[in-house]
Design a protein around this motif. Structure first.
Motif, mmCIF file in Angstrom:
data_model
loop_
_atom_site.group_PDB
_atom_site.id
_atom_site.type_symbol
_atom_site.label_atom_id
_atom_site.label_comp_id
_atom_site.label_asym_id
_atom_site.label_seq_id
_atom_site.Cartn_x
_atom_site.Cartn_y
_atom_site.Cartn_z
ATOM 1 N N THR A 1 -14.119 -8.535 -1.843
ATOM 2 C CA THR A 1 -14.815 -7.396 -2.418
ATOM 3 C C THR A 1 -15.493 -6.650 -1.274
ATOM 4 O OG1 THR A 1 -15.185 -8.586 -4.479
ATOM 5 C CG2 THR A 1 -16.532 -6.646 -4.091
ATOM 6 N N GLY A 2 -15.131 -5.400 -1.090
ATOM 7 C CA GLY A 2 -15.659 -4.590 0.009
ATOM 8 C C GLY A 2 -14.525 -4.008 0.833
ATOM 9 N N ASP A 3 -14.851 -3.040 1.658
ATOM 10 C CA ASP A 3 -13.852 -2.381 2.490
ATOM 11 C C ASP A 3 -13.381 -3.317 3.598
ATOM 12 O OD1 ASP A 3 -14.280 -0.189 0.904
ATOM 13 O OD2 ASP A 3 -15.333 0.984 2.425
ATOM 14 N N VAL A 4 -12.103 -3.175 3.946
ATOM 15 C CA VAL A 4 -11.509 -3.986 5.007
ATOM 16 C C VAL A 4 -10.980 -3.038 6.077
ATOM 17 C CG1 VAL A 4 -9.705 -5.627 5.602
ATOM 18 C CG2 VAL A 4 -10.858 -5.809 3.394
ATOM 19 N N LYS A 5 -11.407 -3.264 7.331
ATOM 20 C CA LYS A 5 -10.912 -2.494 8.466
ATOM 21 C C LYS A 5 -10.245 -3.491 9.407
ATOM 22 C CE LYS A 5 -12.464 1.010 11.720
ATOM 23 N NZ LYS A 5 -13.630 1.770 12.204
ATOM 24 N N PHE A 6 -8.977 -3.213 9.785
ATOM 25 C CA PHE A 6 -8.234 -4.181 10.587
ATOM 26 C C PHE A 6 -7.457 -3.500 11.698
ATOM 27 C CE2 PHE A 6 -5.096 -2.640 7.663
ATOM 28 C CZ PHE A 6 -3.890 -2.709 8.346
ATOM 29 N N LYS A 7 -7.042 -4.314 12.676
ATOM 30 C CA LYS A 7 -6.172 -3.878 13.765
ATOM 31 C C LYS A 7 -4.897 -4.698 13.703
ATOM 32 C CE LYS A 7 -9.664 -2.444 17.067
ATOM 33 N NZ LYS A 7 -10.176 -2.571 18.430
ATOM 34 N N GLY A 8 -3.805 -4.142 14.231
ATOM 35 C CA GLY A 8 -2.539 -4.881 14.281
ATOM 36 C C GLY A 8 -1.872 -4.947 12.926
ATOM 37 N N GLY A 9 -1.549 -6.162 12.486
ATOM 38 C CA GLY A 9 -0.855 -6.349 11.223
ATOM 39 C C GLY A 9 -1.706 -7.073 10.203
ATOM 40 N N MET A 10 -1.524 -6.727 8.945
ATOM 41 C CA MET A 10 -2.252 -7.366 7.847
ATOM 42 C C MET A 10 -1.281 -7.633 6.719
ATOM 43 S SD MET A 10 -5.545 -5.925 5.765
ATOM 44 C CE MET A 10 -6.232 -6.771 4.366
#
Length: 179
Positions: A27-36
């Motif tokens: 629950t909440g925003d997700v910020k990622f780099k590369g692959g998810m």
């Protein structure tokens, strides 16, 4: 391990660094780099932090929020708007309840979008990136009309098009005589 086994070209190029498992709920925003990769549920926006980011959402994956990632491979459900600057792949079980903004899209039979699909082309035209700026080339339509182009300057103007001067041939093949 991640699904059906037929990985797309874009998904192969990014290393999966972030995994949301099938029994996981975020629950909440997700910020990622590369692959998810998402097998579980994300209740919040998913944002890529970089130009080479890829997200894959399996058939069991659910995202309730906006998805803003350059390359998206979707086989699950997104309730929110989807923004893909590079490539969007909608697999057979993909369901989008929201608007889709894409540059390039591949959509399998069975995928559904309940919203607008808006084409947003790449910022730079591909011709300018590969061959340089060549604005003086003639277009195929100009060549069909008989206009010749040499270095951008037409050798024959268009000022007489639409009018038939005495002694010229009309479009139906008849020759008019001089008076």
């Amino acid at each position: 391990m991640w699904g059906s086994g037929n990985k797309s070209k874009g998904a192969r190029s990014a290393k999966i660094e972030t995994l949301v498992g099938r029994n996981t709920e975020i629950t909440g925003d997700v910020k990622f780099k590369g692959g998810m990769h998402v097998d579980g549920t994300v209740r919040g926006n998913v944002l890529a932090d970089g130009d080479n980011c890829v997200i894959s959402v399996s058939q069991h994956g659910v995202i309730e929020g906006d998805v803003k990632v350059p390359h998206i491979v979707l086989d699950g459900t997104v309730t929110g708007d989807v923004y893909s600057r590079e490539r969007l792949e909608l697999e057979a079980h993909a369901k989008v309840n929201g608007d889709v903004y894409y540059n390039l899209v591949e959509m399998a039979v069975g995928a559904s979008v309940n919203g607008k699909m808006v084409h947003k082309p790449a910022e730079k035209p591909l011709l300018l990136e590969k061959g340089g700026n060549q604005p003086n080339q003639s277009r195929p339509a100009d060549r069909d009309r008989g206009a010749q182009s040499a270095g951008g300057a037409e050798q024959r103007g268009r000022e007489g098009q639409g009018r038939f001067e005495p002694g010229t041939q009309s479009r139906d093949g008849k020759v008019s005589g001089s008076q």
